[in-house]
Enzyme design. Structure first.
Site, PDB file in Angstrom:
ATOM      1  N   LYS A 111      35.809  54.811  37.292  1.00  0.00           N
ATOM      2  CA  LYS A 111      34.591  54.087  37.551  1.00  0.00           C
ATOM      3  C   LYS A 111      33.535  55.074  37.939  1.00  0.00           C
ATOM      4  CE  LYS A 111      36.173  49.609  37.876  1.00  0.00           C
ATOM      5  NZ  LYS A 111      36.626  48.391  38.399  1.00  0.00           N
ATOM      6  N   LYS A 194      41.714  49.656  28.260  1.00  0.00           N
ATOM      7  CA  LYS A 194      42.394  48.278  28.789  1.00  0.00           C
ATOM      8  C   LYS A 194      41.497  47.177  28.758  1.00  0.00           C
ATOM      9  CE  LYS A 194      42.202  47.285  33.149  1.00  0.00           C
ATOM     10  NZ  LYS A 194      42.308  47.014  34.546  1.00  0.00           N
ATOM     11  N   LYS A 197      38.523  42.226  32.670  1.00  0.00           N
ATOM     12  CA  LYS A 197      37.656  40.831  32.928  1.00  0.00           C
ATOM     13  C   LYS A 197      36.054  41.286  33.261  1.00  0.00           C
ATOM     14  CE  LYS A 197      40.081  39.433  36.899  1.00  0.00           C
ATOM     15  NZ  LYS A 197      40.224  40.846  37.818  1.00  0.00           N
TER      16      LYS A 197
HETATM   17  N1  AQP Z   1      44.681  44.582  30.335  1.00  0.00           N
HETATM   18  C1  AQP Z   1      45.853  44.404  31.273  1.00  0.00           C
HETATM   19  N2  AQP Z   1      47.020  44.510  30.971  1.00  0.00           N
HETATM   20  C2  AQP Z   1      48.023  44.172  31.574  1.00  0.00           C
HETATM   21  N3  AQP Z   1      47.849  43.987  32.890  1.00  0.00           N
HETATM   22  C3  AQP Z   1      46.523  43.792  33.330  1.00  0.00           C
HETATM   23  N4  AQP Z   1      45.956  43.662  34.517  1.00  0.00           N
HETATM   24  C4  AQP Z   1      44.713  43.560  34.613  1.00  0.00           C
HETATM   25  N5  AQP Z   1      44.405  43.748  33.290  1.00  0.00           N
HETATM   26  C5  AQP Z   1      45.477  44.056  32.515  1.00  0.00           C
HETATM   27  C6  AQP Z   1      46.841  43.131  35.783  1.00  0.00           C
HETATM   28  O1  AQP Z   1      46.259  41.918  36.054  1.00  0.00           O
HETATM   29  C7  AQP Z   1      46.677  42.008  37.543  1.00  0.00           C
HETATM   30  C8  AQP Z   1      45.181  41.501  38.419  1.00  0.00           C
HETATM   31  O2  AQP Z   1      44.269  42.572  38.116  1.00  0.00           O
HETATM   32  P1  AQP Z   1      42.964  42.564  39.315  1.00  0.00           P
HETATM   33  O3  AQP Z   1      42.301  41.549  39.270  1.00  0.00           O
HETATM   34  O4  AQP Z   1      43.610  43.106  40.293  1.00  0.00           O
HETATM   35  O5  AQP Z   1      42.219  43.536  38.549  1.00  0.00           O
HETATM   36  P2  AQP Z   1      41.952  44.774  37.619  1.00  0.00           P
HETATM   37  O6  AQP Z   1      43.639  45.372  37.774  1.00  0.00           O
HETATM   38  O7  AQP Z   1      41.081  45.763  37.831  1.00  0.00           O
HETATM   39  O8  AQP Z   1      41.764  43.936  36.336  1.00  0.00           O
HETATM   40  P3  AQP Z   1      40.567  43.868  35.699  1.00  0.00           P
HETATM   41  O9  AQP Z   1      40.803  42.583  34.920  1.00  0.00           O
HETATM   42  O10 AQP Z   1      40.341  44.982  34.701  1.00  0.00           O
HETATM   43  O11 AQP Z   1      39.381  43.713  36.500  1.00  0.00           O
HETATM   44  P4  AQP Z   1      37.816  44.262  36.834  1.00  0.00           P
HETATM   45  O12 AQP Z   1      37.568  44.415  35.462  1.00  0.00           O
HETATM   46  O13 AQP Z   1      37.305  43.436  37.803  1.00  0.00           O
HETATM   47  O14 AQP Z   1      38.079  45.957  37.227  1.00  0.00           O
HETATM   48  C9  AQP Z   1      46.934  43.320  38.194  1.00  0.00           C
HETATM   49  O15 AQP Z   1      48.375  43.467  38.477  1.00  0.00           O
HETATM   50  C10 AQP Z   1      46.738  44.417  36.942  1.00  0.00           C
HETATM   51  O16 AQP Z   1      47.475  45.452  36.862  1.00  0.00           O
END
Ligand code: AQP
Length: 328
Positions: A111, A194, A197
């Site tokens: 990031k 990846k 969201k």
């Molecule tokens: N692309 C992915 N594939 C598999 N697992 C995923 N997770 C997230 N993206 C993928 C898993 O979802 C859980 C919740 O994630 P989080 O809300 O803690 O945030 P994150 O890991 O940072 O996921 P995002 O969606 O990418 O959020 P942003 O964009 O806000 O940073 C976790 O167990 C994660 O591993």
């Protein structure tokens, strides 16, 4: 009974990656563990959030947990910021975490590289410690997460071991649970990145996307110039990602999917995947509509908060005593 803790942050609408990497595993594990599933809103504010949107998403995610099959009669669903011990323990643990350890966290490094450090909050830098507090507060044995969170569970283990060595047995040292297939669902437009969201666009399927949108996103997923369907994430990241999604959604192995589509072209395979995905997601959307604005959802979150608060208060009192904080 062994315990599970895991969470999802309301920083955007839930993606297929969140579902496959995390939530679908929560539903499988819920029968064998005492489960705490949290909406980790304090993690969401590590980057700026719109206040109204954040409030809405907290309940959206709680409702989606249930719509995806998490049984509120078997598990405890709650909102992180409603249990103040999370931030209290996070501070204590920050004082037991080295800057060098945080500097090694790849998610922060990524990031920082993308956005530059000037506009980044210190909360984003220290958030792995808040995550450690979330887990250690409840003596969780197992933490089901996607691949991207593996390093954060590892630092949680290191902090717990260090604390236990210094003050005597205090925390359970947790293990991560990472699915063999689907631990890292990739962006459909940039399959070396990846699915995320906070970068919601054509490459990201949202659990609440209209079926026609889901179909459109799958049909326009980036593939390669070959014509044959086989699994090779290095050489064919796009097709391999679609194969993984198909395998998870249909409960098949990668080999079975490859065998099924070995004579098909990319278009036929994508159409089959879109059909299966919509078949899986539509009932989730129906259940979501039923529960999202119900009183039952608030009752579930109240009961979850009370259960979490009870465990967390006991643990934070123990930690304060060990460290020598307060008068008692
Ligand atoms: N692309 C992915 N594939 C598999 N697992 C995923 N997770 C997230 N993206 C993928 C898993 O979802 C859980 C919740 O994630 P989080 O809300 O803690 O945030 P994150 O890991 O940072 O996921 P995002 O969606 O990418 O959020 P942003 O964009 O806000 O940073 C976790 O167990 C994660 O591993």
């Amino acid at each position: 009974m062994k315990r599970i803790f895991s969470g999802v942050k309301p920083s955007g609408d839930l993606t297929l990656g969140n579902y496959i990497g995390a939530i679908s595993n929560f539903t499988k594990l819920q029968h064998d563990y005492d489960c705490l599933f949290c909406v980790v809103d304090l993690h969401a504010i590590t980057v700026p959030q719109d206040r109204q949107e954040l409030k809405k998403r907290v309940k959206d995610i709680a409702a989606l947990y249930i719509a995806c099959g998490i049984d509120p009669n078997k598990t405890h669903i709650f909102v992180q910021s409603e249990v103040p011990s999370h931030t209290q323990l996070a501070w204590i643990l920050e004082c037991h975490t080295y800057i060098g350890e945080l500097n090694r966290m790849t998610q922060f490094k990524d990031k920082a590289q993308k956005l530059g450090t000037d506009g980044l909050s210190s909360g984003l830098y220290t958030y792995p410690v808040l995550m450690a507090a979330d887990i250690l507060l409840y003596d969780a044995d197992l933490v089901p997460v996607g691949e991207d969170q593996k390093q954060h569970v590892e630092i949680t283990r290191d902090i717990a071991i260090r604390f236990n060595n210094r003050y005597g047995e205090t925390f359970v040292v947790p293990e991560h649970f990472i699915p063999k297939v689907g631990a890292r669902i990739m962006d459909l437009q940039e399959p070396t990145k990846k699915m995320s969201k906070s970068e919601n666009d054509k490459g990201c399927i949202l659990l609440l996307d209209e079926p026609s949108i889901i179909r459109k996103k799958i049909m326009s997923a980036v593939t390669d110039s070959e014509t044959q369907i086989y699994y090779d994430p290095q050489k064919k990241p796009g097709i391999s990602n679609l194969i993984s999604i198909y395998a998870i959604i249909t409960n098949k192995t990668i080999d079975e999917v490859v065998e099924e589509f070995k004579d098909a072209n990319y278009g036929t395979f994508k159409k089959a995947l879109a059909d299966k995905l919509i078949e899986r997601i539509l009932p989730i959307q129906e259940r979501f509509k039923d529960i999202r604005n119900s009183k039952e959802l608030d009752d579930i979150l109240d009961a979850g908060r009370d259960y979490a608060m009870h465990l967390a208060t006991r643990k934070i009192n123990k930690v304060m005593k060990k460290v020598g904080l307060g008068r008692h």
